[in-house]
Design an enzyme around this catalytic site. Structure first.
Site, PDB file in Angstrom:
ATOM      1  N   ALA A  48       6.495  -0.373  -8.768  1.00  0.00           N
ATOM      2  CA  ALA A  48       6.832  -0.361  -7.166  1.00  0.00           C
ATOM      3  C   ALA A  48       4.816  -0.640  -6.149  1.00  0.00           C
ATOM      4  CB  ALA A  48       6.682   1.317  -6.368  1.00  0.00           C
ATOM      5  N   THR A  49       5.731  -1.189  -5.717  1.00  0.00           N
ATOM      6  CA  THR A  49       4.012  -2.033  -4.851  1.00  0.00           C
ATOM      7  C   THR A  49       3.130  -1.143  -4.045  1.00  0.00           C
ATOM      8  OG1 THR A  49       5.623  -3.140  -3.556  1.00  0.00           O
ATOM      9  CG2 THR A  49       4.692  -4.076  -5.661  1.00  0.00           C
ATOM     10  N   THR A  50       3.282  -1.380  -2.675  1.00  0.00           N
ATOM     11  CA  THR A  50       1.838  -0.926  -1.823  1.00  0.00           C
ATOM     12  C   THR A  50       2.174   0.286  -1.087  1.00  0.00           C
ATOM     13  OG1 THR A  50       1.245  -3.373  -1.849  1.00  0.00           O
ATOM     14  CG2 THR A  50      -0.273  -2.163  -0.181  1.00  0.00           C
ATOM     15  N   LYS A  81       8.471   4.987  -1.675  1.00  0.00           N
ATOM     16  CA  LYS A  81       7.308   5.362  -2.282  1.00  0.00           C
ATOM     17  C   LYS A  81       6.708   6.357  -2.027  1.00  0.00           C
ATOM     18  CE  LYS A  81       7.485   0.129  -3.358  1.00  0.00           C
ATOM     19  NZ  LYS A  81       6.754  -1.054  -2.652  1.00  0.00           N
TER      20      LYS A  81
END
Lengths: 265, 226
Positions: A48-50, A81
Site C-alpha cells: 500500500a502506498t501513499t 487505505k
C-alpha cells in the site's frame, strides 16, 4: 491462522482484562506468521502506498490514494487505505497491504471490544499507544522486509483537540502538530504540504490541500495513484472532528480532483 | 468414613430452582418492547455505574436481572464470544440464536453441576433489517430458552408486567410511545410514580448505523413521558 471457535462460553478462563488480542492469544487464535529469511527473498506481497494527514483548526483530515503495487506493477487500483478506527479516530496504512489490513481489523475490534466491556472509550492517548504496540509486534516481519507503518488521528474528547500520530517501523510513536505523510509518495506529499500548510486552515481548505498533495505525489511517484477520471477512481478522504469520524463523500473528492486536473492543463 | 446423605434428584433440582427463583424475585424487572425502528429496553435502576443493559454486537444487546456479578460475567463472556466470531468470520455471522444457545448451555451446566445455581435471568435482543427479523430470547436460571415476540419482561415481577403489557401493546409504536408504554407498565405494577433519574434505558435502533445500540439519558425519557 485456524478458525476454531469455542462453542460454549468459558466462564472460568483467566480473564485477559479488556484486551481482544489477549483473548485471541488465550484461544491460540492470534495471527502468526512463520517465515524464514529464505522465504522472504521470494515473497512478493502487494504494497500500500501513499497516505497523509493534516491538522486544521477543528480536527484532522486524512487522505490516501487507492493504488497497491507489487514491484513495478500495479496490483490493485481501488484499495482502501484509510479506515475508521472507532467513532472518534481514523487510521491509514502504508506498507505490506495484507498485514496492514489485518492490523487495522484487529485494531478496530480491539477498540470496540474495550469500549463494550468497560462501558467507555479508550482515551486517544491509549488508542495511539495500543497501535504502537501492534506495530512493534510486527518487528520480526520487518526483518523479512514486510513493513507496516500506519498514521493515526483522532479527536481528543477530553482536551477538545484533534491529534495526529505517526509511527516508525519499530513501534516508535510520535505526535505531530501539523501534518505528516507516509508510503512511497510520502516525501512528495510532505514537500507539497510544507509549502501550503498553515495552522489556521479551515476544514474545507485542509481537505482541498490533502487531496492536492496526493495528486502532487502521483506526479512524481509511479506507485501513487493520482485521480483516475477515466475509471472514476479517486482518493479516500476522511475527517475527525468534534462530531466524530466522518467520510468525505466520493462525489466531493471527485469534484476536487477534477478541479485539480483542470488547473494543471 | 461417613457416607453422604442420599438426596433424590427431584428434590435436589426443586431445591435449587426454589433457591434461584427466590434470588431473582428480589431483583427489579426489565422490559423489552419492539417499536417501529427497533427494540427499547427499560429497567428500573438507580445506579449510574452498574448497568443491567449492555451492548453485545452491532445489532445485539444484553439485559440481566438478579445477582450483578453473575450476569456481568455472562455479559462479558457474550461480548468475547461475539467479537471472536465476528473477527474470525464476518460481522454478519454473529447471530443472537447461537449466542442464546451458548448462554442456555452454560446456565444449564451451572444449574446442574455447580454448588449454587445462578440467581439470574437474561435477555438477548437482536434487531433485524426489518421488523420481522427481530428476536427476543429469554434465558432462565436453569438454561430454559424462550423466544418471545413483541415485548417481554424478566425479573421479579415478570408475570404482572407481561399481563399489563398484553392488554395495552400495539405493534408499530414510535420510540416515544414505546417509552411511555413501558414506563406506564412499570408504574401500574409498582403502583407508584418512578422518577426520571431512576430509569436505565437503551435502544437497538435500525437508524443508528452499524452499531445500533444507544443508551437513553434521563432527559430523553422525561421528554418522552411528559
Amino acid at each position: 491462522m485456524s478458525l476454531d471457535l469455542p462453542s460454549g462460553l468459558p466462564l472460568n478462563q483467566p480473564a485477559p482484562d479488556a484486551s481482544f488480542f489477549g483473548l485471541l492469544r488465550s484461544h491460540d487464535l492470534q495471527p502468526t506468521w512463520e517465515l524464514g529469511p529464505a522465504d522472504a527473498q521470494t515473497l512478493r506481497a502487494p504494497e500500500a502506498t501513499t497516505i497523509l494527514a493534516l491538522r486544521y483548526a477543528d480536527g484532522v483530515v486524512m487522505v490516501g490514494d487507492r493504488r497497491a503495487t507489487e514491484g513495478h506493477t500495479i496490483a490493485h487500483r481501488r484499495m482502501q487505505k484509510v479506515y475508521p478506527a472507532d467513532g472518534f479516530s481514523a487510521v491509514a496504512i502504508a506498507g505490506t497491504a495484507g498485514l496492514a489490513m489485518e492490523m487495522v481489523k484487529l485494531f478496530q475490534t480491539e477498540l470496540e471490544h474495550y469500549e463494550k466491556l468497560e462501558g467507555a472509550r479508550l482515551s486517544l492517548e491509549g488508542k495511539a499507544n495500543h497501535l504502537a504496540r501492534m506495530v512493534r509486534q510486527q518487528l520480526p516481519m520487518v526483518f523479512q522486509g514486510l513493513v507496516v507503518v500506519p498514521l493515526f488521528c483522532g479527536y481528543d474528547e477530553a482536551e477538545s483537540v484533534g491529534r495526529l500520530y505517526t509511527y516508525d517501523v519499530v513501534g516508535g510513536r510520535y505526535e505531530e502538530d501539523d501534518y505528516s505523510a507516509s508510503g512511497s509518495g510520502g516525501r512528495e506529499a510532505k514537500a507539497y504540504l510544507r509549502s501550503v500548510y498553515r495552522e489556521s486552515l479551515s476544514e474545507e481548505e485542509a481537505l482541498i490541500q490533502g487531496v492536492a498533495a496526493i495528486a502532487a505525489a502521483a506526479e512524481q511517484d509511479t506507485a501513487t495513484g493520482g485521480p483516475d477520471l477515466r475509471r472514476e477512481i479517486y482518493s479516500t478522504a476522511v475527517m475527525v472532528n468534534r462530531d466524530g469520524y466522518s467520510e468525505v463523500p466520493e462525489e466531493r473528492v471527485a469534484e476536487l480532483s477534477r478541479d485539480l486536473v483542470g488547473e494543471s492543463e | 468414613m461417613t457416607l453422604p446423605y442420599y438426596v433424590p434428584p427431584e428434590q435436589l433440582m426443586k431445591d435449587r430452582a426454589e433457591f434461584a427463583q427466590k434470588g431473582i424475585a428480589k431483583g427489579r424487572s426489565i422490559i423489552a418492547v419492539e417499536y417501529a425502528d427497533g427494540v427499547l429496553m427499560l429497567a428500573e435502576n438507580s445506579s449510574r455505574a452498574l448497568n443491567k443493559i449492555g451492548e453485545i454486537y452491532d445489532r445485539m444487546a444484553f439485559a440481566g436481572v438478579g445477582k450483578y456479578n453473575e450476569f456481568e460475567a455472562l455479559r462479558v463472556a457474550g461480548i468475547r464470544h461475539a467479537d471472536l466470531k465476528g473477527y474470525s468470520y464476518g460481522r454478519s455471522d454473529v447471530a443472537a440464536k447461537s449466542l442464546a444457545n451458548a448462554y442456555s448451555q452454560t446456565l444449564a451446566a451451572v444449574f446442574t453441576e455447580s454448588v449454587k445455581p445462578y440467581e439470574i435471568e437474561i435477555l438477548i435482543v437482536e434487531v433485524g433489517d426489518e421488523a420481522p427479523g427481530t428476536s427476543l430470547f429469554r434465558v432462565r436460571y436453569d438454561g430454559t430458552l424462550v423466544d418471545e415476540e413483541g415485548f417481554c419482561a424478566i425479573g421479579g415481577q415478570e408475570d404482572e408486567l407481561t399481563a399489563t403489557m398484553k392488554e395495552r401493546y400495539e405493534a408499530g409504536m414510535d420510540l416515544r410511545a414505546a417509552i411511555r408504554f413501558a414506563g406506564e407498565a412499570f408504574e401500574a405494577v409498582e403502583e407508584r410514580q418512578i422518577g426520571s433519574d431512576e430509569w436505565e434505558a437503551a435502544v437497538l435502533d435500525r437508524t443508528n448505523g452499524r452499531r445500533m445500540f444507544r443508551r437513553l439519558d434521563a432527559d430523553e425519557i422525561t421528554a418522552a413521558r411528559s
